[in-house]
Design an enzyme around this catalytic site. Structure first.
Site, PDB file in Angstrom:
ATOM      1  N   TRP A 227       0.809  -1.044   0.025  1.00  0.00           N
ATOM      2  CA  TRP A 227       0.010  -0.186  -0.082  1.00  0.00           C
ATOM      3  C   TRP A 227       0.868   1.262   0.013  1.00  0.00           C
ATOM      4  O   TRP A 227       0.292   2.316  -0.122  1.00  0.00           O
ATOM      5  CB  TRP A 227      -0.787   0.126   1.305  1.00  0.00           C
ATOM      6  CG  TRP A 227      -2.294  -0.994   1.001  1.00  0.00           C
ATOM      7  CD1 TRP A 227      -2.022  -1.892   0.096  1.00  0.00           C
ATOM      8  CD2 TRP A 227      -2.822  -1.374   2.007  1.00  0.00           C
ATOM      9  NE1 TRP A 227      -3.306  -2.861   0.409  1.00  0.00           N
ATOM     10  CE2 TRP A 227      -3.562  -2.296   1.540  1.00  0.00           C
ATOM     11  CE3 TRP A 227      -3.216  -0.754   3.356  1.00  0.00           C
ATOM     12  CZ2 TRP A 227      -4.907  -3.046   2.536  1.00  0.00           C
ATOM     13  CZ3 TRP A 227      -4.123  -1.441   4.250  1.00  0.00           C
ATOM     14  CH2 TRP A 227      -5.146  -2.464   3.740  1.00  0.00           C
ATOM     15  N   LYS A 228       2.170   0.877   0.354  1.00  0.00           N
ATOM     16  CA  LYS A 228       2.938   2.121   0.365  1.00  0.00           C
ATOM     17  C   LYS A 228       2.584   3.224   1.454  1.00  0.00           C
ATOM     18  O   LYS A 228       1.762   2.968   2.230  1.00  0.00           O
ATOM     19  CB  LYS A 228       3.373   2.734  -1.278  1.00  0.00           C
ATOM     20  CG  LYS A 228       3.578   1.885  -1.966  1.00  0.00           C
ATOM     21  CD  LYS A 228       4.397   2.448  -3.427  1.00  0.00           C
ATOM     22  CE  LYS A 228       4.386   1.281  -4.483  1.00  0.00           C
ATOM     23  NZ  LYS A 228       4.891   1.707  -5.389  1.00  0.00           N
TER      24      LYS A 228
ATOM     25  N   GLY B 283       1.458  -2.740  -6.347  1.00  0.00           N
ATOM     26  CA  GLY B 283       1.630  -1.318  -5.712  1.00  0.00           C
ATOM     27  C   GLY B 283      -0.043  -0.835  -5.754  1.00  0.00           C
ATOM     28  O   GLY B 283      -0.752  -1.113  -5.155  1.00  0.00           O
ATOM     29  N   GLY B 284       0.186   0.042  -6.788  1.00  0.00           N
ATOM     30  CA  GLY B 284      -1.125   0.884  -7.090  1.00  0.00           C
ATOM     31  C   GLY B 284      -2.494   0.265  -7.323  1.00  0.00           C
ATOM     32  O   GLY B 284      -3.435   0.521  -6.488  1.00  0.00           O
TER      33      GLY B 284
ATOM     34  N   GLY C 106       5.137   1.831 -10.876  1.00  0.00           N
ATOM     35  CA  GLY C 106       4.059   3.031 -10.539  1.00  0.00           C
ATOM     36  C   GLY C 106       4.472   3.686 -12.093  1.00  0.00           C
ATOM     37  O   GLY C 106       3.888   4.919 -11.964  1.00  0.00           O
TER      38      GLY C 106
ATOM     39  N   GLU D 234      11.261  -6.775  -9.480  1.00  0.00           N
ATOM     40  CA  GLU D 234      10.668  -5.547  -9.657  1.00  0.00           C
ATOM     41  C   GLU D 234      11.410  -4.825 -10.623  1.00  0.00           C
ATOM     42  O   GLU D 234      12.263  -4.020  -9.905  1.00  0.00           O
ATOM     43  CB  GLU D 234      10.371  -4.950  -8.538  1.00  0.00           C
ATOM     44  CG  GLU D 234       9.409  -5.616  -7.610  1.00  0.00           C
ATOM     45  CD  GLU D 234       8.491  -4.728  -6.857  1.00  0.00           C
ATOM     46  OE1 GLU D 234       7.156  -4.657  -6.835  1.00  0.00           O
ATOM     47  OE2 GLU D 234       8.984  -3.958  -5.895  1.00  0.00           O
TER      48      GLU D 234
ATOM     49  N   HIS E  19      12.944  -2.855  -1.108  1.00  0.00           N
ATOM     50  CA  HIS E  19      11.921  -2.035  -2.025  1.00  0.00           C
ATOM     51  C   HIS E  19      12.865  -1.161  -2.778  1.00  0.00           C
ATOM     52  O   HIS E  19      13.606  -0.268  -2.206  1.00  0.00           O
ATOM     53  CB  HIS E  19      10.806  -1.682  -1.629  1.00  0.00           C
ATOM     54  CG  HIS E  19       9.723  -1.188  -2.648  1.00  0.00           C
ATOM     55  ND1 HIS E  19       9.919   0.030  -3.163  1.00  0.00           N
ATOM     56  CD2 HIS E  19       8.518  -1.835  -3.099  1.00  0.00           C
ATOM     57  CE1 HIS E  19       8.668   0.041  -4.358  1.00  0.00           C
ATOM     58  NE2 HIS E  19       8.321  -1.107  -4.320  1.00  0.00           N
TER      59      HIS E  19
HETATM   60  C1  PEP Z   1       5.647  -1.955  -6.025  1.00  0.00           C
HETATM   61  O1  PEP Z   1       5.662  -0.500  -5.547  1.00  0.00           O
HETATM   62  O2  PEP Z   1       6.272  -2.777  -5.426  1.00  0.00           O
HETATM   63  C2  PEP Z   1       4.732  -1.924  -7.269  1.00  0.00           C
HETATM   64  C3  PEP Z   1       4.995  -3.076  -8.041  1.00  0.00           C
HETATM   65  O3  PEP Z   1       4.253  -0.882  -7.518  1.00  0.00           O
HETATM   66  P1  PEP Z   1       3.175  -0.692  -8.723  1.00  0.00           P
HETATM   67  O4  PEP Z   1       2.474  -1.905  -8.911  1.00  0.00           O
HETATM   68  O5  PEP Z   1       2.371   0.497  -8.606  1.00  0.00           O
HETATM   69  O6  PEP Z   1       4.050  -0.708 -10.019  1.00  0.00           O
END
Ligand code: PEP
Length: 250
Positions: free
Chosen positions: A10-11, A233-234, A173, A167, A95
């Site tokens: 969720w950041k 993430g989002g 993002g 990632e 991260h």
């Molecule tokens: C993350 O921050 O781990 C991520 C994958 O973000 P997003 O899905 O928003 O790209």
């Protein structure tokens, strides 16, 4: 056979009210999720509240970070034992936002991985290259370096009960997703690198993909043989979208 894991990061988002609504939405649709293990990683202060709201569910709880220290004079830090006290099963370490915005290097990330394990948490180790590194063709070197820092400190067996999240930083993002084949290539590289030290650990370790995963692209990514779910993430802030991603895990 590895159980897929879909974890929402969720950041620094949400409020008590929005989190309640989000969890209502997730809980209301959990029965429709197949085999995947579902986890959420809220901001620290909401962990006790989320733990209570998830009490009667199978949804696992994780943190987005933790201290490498066990306790002591480290103002503003949170120890693994504290996360365990509130029911966390997972802790994200390394991260890319921690690496780039807070200067966390491979040695610190490895120390955090060790601290999580020592307390009984399962670390989710994030690795991945920035765009320039991909363009220079050094993706594998970068990922190998990030992975080896943990293996050198903790030994290969330490990966068995952990989780790795590949990632690519250029996909986080940004709305740009690695193609399923691009992601699979790096996942296969990671698994092979682990297999060169231990075939059993390579078979066991779950490797998640993260970077702009959405309901629309999740199934194609999760269908790849070395992708064992996602770090989201989002899209994890929208119950419908998150559940659809969880449903896409085979
Ligand atoms: C993350 O921050 O781990 C991520 C994958 O973000 P997003 O899905 O928003 O790209």
């Amino acid at each position: 056979m590895r159980q897929p894991l879909v974890a929402g990061n969720w950041k620094m988002n949400g409020s008590a009210r929005s989190i309640e609504l989000l969890l209502d939405g997730i809980k209301g649709s959990l029965a429709s999720v197949g085999r995947a293990e579902v986890a959420v990683c809220p901001p620290y202060v909401y962990i006790p509240m989320v733990a209570e709201l998830l009490q009667d569910t199978e949804v696992a709880l994780g943190s987005q970070n933790l201290s490498q220290h066990q306790s002591g004079a480290y103002t503003g830090e949170i120890a693994a034992s504290m996360l365990l006290d509130f029911g966390c099963r997972y802790a994200i370490v390394g991260h890319s936002e921690r690496r780039t915005l807070y200067g966390e290097d491979d040695a610190l990330v490895a120390a955090k991985y060790a601290a999580a394990r020592a307390a009984g948490l399962r670390p989710i180790l994030c690795v991945g290259e920035i765009l320039e590194e991909r363009e220079q063709g050094v993706t594998e070197d970068v990922v190998a370096r990030q992975l080896d820092a943990v293996i050198e400190l903790e030994g290969i067996e330490a990966l068995a009960d952990g989780v790795i999240a590949y990632e690519p930083v250029w996909a986080i993002g940004t709305g740009k997703t690695a193609s399923p084949q691009q992601a699979q290539d790096v996942h296969a590289f990671i698994r092979q690198r682990i297999a060169s030290r231990s075939g059993a650990v390579a078979e066991q370790v779950r490797i998640l993909y993260g970077g702009s995963v959405k309901a629309a692209n999740a199934a194609d990514l999760f269908a790849m043989p070395d992708i064992d779910g996602g770090l989201i993430g989002g899209a994890s802030l929208d119950a419908g979208e998150f559940i659809a991603i969880c449903q896409a895990a085979p």
